[in-house]
Enzyme design. Structure first.
Site, PDB file in Angstrom:
ATOM      1  N   ARG A  22      26.005 108.531  -1.375  1.00 10.18           N
ATOM      2  CA  ARG A  22      25.863 107.075  -1.470  1.00 10.18           C
ATOM      3  C   ARG A  22      27.144 106.418  -1.972  1.00 10.18           C
ATOM      4  NH1 ARG A  22      21.131 109.436  -2.532  1.00 10.18           N
ATOM      5  NH2 ARG A  22      21.785 109.785  -4.675  1.00 10.18           N
ATOM      6  N   GLU A  39      21.085 121.108 -13.890  1.00  8.52           N
ATOM      7  CA  GLU A  39      20.008 121.535 -14.793  1.00  8.52           C
ATOM      8  C   GLU A  39      19.713 123.027 -14.577  1.00  8.52           C
ATOM      9  OE1 GLU A  39      16.799 118.901 -14.286  1.00  8.52           O
ATOM     10  OE2 GLU A  39      15.639 119.767 -15.948  1.00  8.52           O
TER      11      GLU A  39
HETATM   12  P1  AMP Z   1      25.091 113.185 -12.310  1.00  8.76           P
HETATM   13  O1  AMP Z   1      26.031 114.245 -11.817  1.00  8.76           O
HETATM   14  O2  AMP Z   1      23.956 113.752 -13.119  1.00  8.76           O
HETATM   15  O3  AMP Z   1      25.796 112.054 -13.017  1.00  8.76           O
HETATM   16  O4  AMP Z   1      24.370 112.593 -11.040  1.00  8.76           O
HETATM   17  C1  AMP Z   1      25.006 111.658 -10.282  1.00  8.76           C
HETATM   18  C2  AMP Z   1      24.769 111.843  -8.802  1.00  8.76           C
HETATM   19  O5  AMP Z   1      23.433 112.209  -8.507  1.00  8.76           O
HETATM   20  C3  AMP Z   1      25.034 110.541  -8.105  1.00  8.76           C
HETATM   21  O6  AMP Z   1      25.772 110.819  -6.926  1.00  8.76           O
HETATM   22  C4  AMP Z   1      23.668 109.969  -7.826  1.00  8.76           C
HETATM   23  O7  AMP Z   1      23.612 109.446  -6.541  1.00  8.76           O
HETATM   24  C5  AMP Z   1      22.689 111.127  -7.971  1.00  8.76           C
HETATM   25  N1  AMP Z   1      21.590 110.849  -8.924  1.00  8.76           N
HETATM   26  C6  AMP Z   1      21.371 111.468 -10.110  1.00  8.76           C
HETATM   27  N2  AMP Z   1      20.277 111.024 -10.718  1.00  8.76           N
HETATM   28  C7  AMP Z   1      19.770 110.056  -9.907  1.00  8.76           C
HETATM   29  C8  AMP Z   1      18.635 109.171  -9.991  1.00  8.76           C
HETATM   30  N3  AMP Z   1      17.777 109.189 -11.025  1.00  8.76           N
HETATM   31  N4  AMP Z   1      18.450 108.291  -8.982  1.00  8.76           N
HETATM   32  C9  AMP Z   1      19.298 108.254  -7.932  1.00  8.76           C
HETATM   33  N5  AMP Z   1      20.372 109.055  -7.799  1.00  8.76           N
HETATM   34  C10 AMP Z   1      20.617 109.950  -8.764  1.00  8.76           C
END
Ligand code: AMP
Length: 175
Positions: A62, A99
């Site tokens: 996205r 995770e």
């Molecule tokens: P992180 O690496 O945990 O910061 O996750 C970020 C990536 O995962 C981004 O590219 C987001 O599009 C996706 N992502 C993680 N959690 C969510 C969520 N609750 N809703 C939508 N997209 C998420």
């Protein structure tokens, strides 16, 4: 300026997607509203400009939608950071913890020149693993991350702490 109430009402919560316990923030209603999408891009582009970048790095998947539009608006180059195995040319990679297990993102080795300034764009900052790995990729090949920009930040996950302290983090809405 984007109207924060209008933006929040266009972010749809999808409980238990893609796994039980996750509340997925669905941004497709933002994309589907031409005026709102334009305002979000204008807002991100204003923020991006402060870092004086020559390229925008968009994060799979996205982040491509928002990052490419910001790059176009500012007349900058656009660089995709992709999940492992998707890019056709020579790549460098950076892995990060999920995770359960590990994930890896990649970038083409010639995407950013030594000393080149970039801004990072993604739709959402959660734990910071993905954007932390993307910053790492840029720095590994000698680029400078002027800022990291997100439409949404899940602030309770403290993701910004995963990014180096010298990278300013900006999000339009926080939860
Ligand atoms: P992180 O690496 O945990 O910061 O996750 C970020 C990536 O995962 C981004 O590219 C987001 O599009 C996706 N992502 C993680 N959690 C969510 C969520 N609750 N809703 C939508 N997209 C998420």
């Amino acid at each position: 300026m984007v109207n924060l109430e209008q933006l929040k009402s266009a972010i749809r919560d999808i409980p238990d997607f893609p796994r039980p316990g996750i509340i997925f923030k669905d941004i497709t209603p933002i994309l589907g509203n031409g005026q709102l999408f334009q305002r979000v891009i204008d807002h991100l582009a204003d923020e991006a400009q402060k870092a004086n970048p020559s390229k925008v790095v968009g994060i799979d998947a996205r982040g491509f939608l928002f990052g490419a539009a910001v790059a176009y608006k500012l007349g900058l180059g656009c660089v995709p950071v992709r999940k492992k195995g998707k890019l056709p040319y020579k790549t460098i990679g950076s892995s990060y913890q999920l995770e359960y297990g590990d994930a890896e993102v990649e970038m083409h080795i010639d995407a950013i020149a030594e000393g080149e300034r970039v801004v990072l764009v993604d739709d959402l900052l959660a734990t910071g693993g993905t954007s932390g790995a993307a910053v790492n990729l840029v720095q590994k090949i000698g680029g400078v991350v002027g800022s990291a920009l997100f439409v949404i930040e899940l602030a309770f996950l403290n993701g910004r702490e995963k990014l180096p302290p010298d990278v300013p983090v900006y999000s339009i809405v926080q939860y």
